[in-house]
Design an enzyme around this catalytic site. Structure first.
Site, PDB file in Angstrom:
ATOM      1  N   ASP A  57      -0.870  -1.376  -0.956  1.00  0.00           N
ATOM      2  CA  ASP A  57      -0.110  -0.250  -0.385  1.00  0.00           C
ATOM      3  C   ASP A  57       0.923  -0.725   0.638  1.00  0.00           C
ATOM      4  O   ASP A  57       1.242  -0.006   1.589  1.00  0.00           O
ATOM      5  CB  ASP A  57      -1.061   0.766   0.283  1.00  0.00           C
ATOM      6  CG  ASP A  57      -2.053   1.347  -0.718  1.00  0.00           C
ATOM      7  OD1 ASP A  57      -3.189   1.668  -0.288  1.00  0.00           O
ATOM      8  OD2 ASP A  57      -1.712   1.446  -1.903  1.00  0.00           O
TER       9      ASP A  57
ATOM     10  N   SER B   1       4.069   8.587  -0.271  1.00  0.00           N
ATOM     11  CA  SER B   1       5.064   7.512  -0.288  1.00  0.00           C
ATOM     12  C   SER B   1       5.114   6.878  -1.670  1.00  0.00           C
ATOM     13  O   SER B   1       4.062   6.660  -2.279  1.00  0.00           O
ATOM     14  CB  SER B   1       4.691   6.411   0.723  1.00  0.00           C
ATOM     15  OG  SER B   1       4.468   6.953   2.018  1.00  0.00           O
TER      16      SER B   1
END
Ligand code: GRF
Length: 194
Positions: A144, A135
């Site tokens: 994150d 991602s």
């Protein structure tokens, strides 16, 4: 547009990003900075003619603020428009993230929001997932956790280990990150799904 790329290791994502910023691409790499003095990516960047810098977190004996002050001045000396974290393995405080708010990206080797943090491939295998991936997200104070700008998916095979899965994901990282950056530099945040 100028892009500073932060690394801690081999810098394969940095190489892919730098190689993508050619021709009519509106951005160019202006700096590759590592927190690890001997990081392999530094040599690769030099070979590509990109300015490099090292700010070793070990020189700041746990003083995270002082480390980040040094990081910011080393980066801002090159006046980047965008910061791309690429295998950069230090957790950044809100102070640093605020300084680059809205113009810092990271690539993470999982299908966020699953498996934030470390050992992502091992965790996906142990969970019995049928797919994994990577991602690219905007960096916010939540580790994150920022808005996802793109993802690439790969199958998890029955006999996969963390290493075989990582080897399948890494080339997808090298395709995804440049595709997201190409859009991000012109303010296009439509998701990229590969
Ligand atoms: C990659 O798996 C990347 O997702 C993670 O660090 C690993 C090594 O990246 N952030 P690189 O080869 O140093 O770009």
């Amino acid at each position: 547009k100028k892009v500073a790329i932060l690394i801690s290791g081999g810098g394969s994502n940095m190489v892919s990003l730098a190689n993508s910023m050619v021709g009519d691409h509106p951005a160019r790499p202006c700096l590759v900075l590592s927190n690890v003095p001997g990081a392999g990516g530094l040599n690769k960047a030099s070979d590509m003619g990109i300015a490099t810098a090292v700010v070793d977190h070990k020189d700041f004996k746990g003083d995270r603020e002082a480390f980040e002050e040094a990081l910011i001045s080393a980066i801002d000396a090159h006046a980047p428009d965008i910061i791309a974290l690429a295998g950069f393995m230090r957790i950044l405080t809100p102070r640093f993230i605020t300084h680059y708010a809205g113009r810092m990206l990271n690539i993470h080797p999982s299908l966020l929001p699953k498996y934030k943090g470390l050992h992502t491939h091992q965790r996906a295998i142990e969970a019995g997932d049928s797919e994994a991936g990577c991602s690219v997200h905007e960096v916010t104070a939540e580790l994150d956790g920022g808005p996802i700008l793109g993802q690439a998916r790969v199958p998890i095979l029955p006999d996969d280990t963390a290493d075989t899965l990582a080897a399948r994901v890494l080339p997808r990282e090298h395709a995804l990150y440049p595709a997201v950056l190409r859009r991000f530099v012109v303010g296009d945040i439509t998701r990229v799904d590969l």
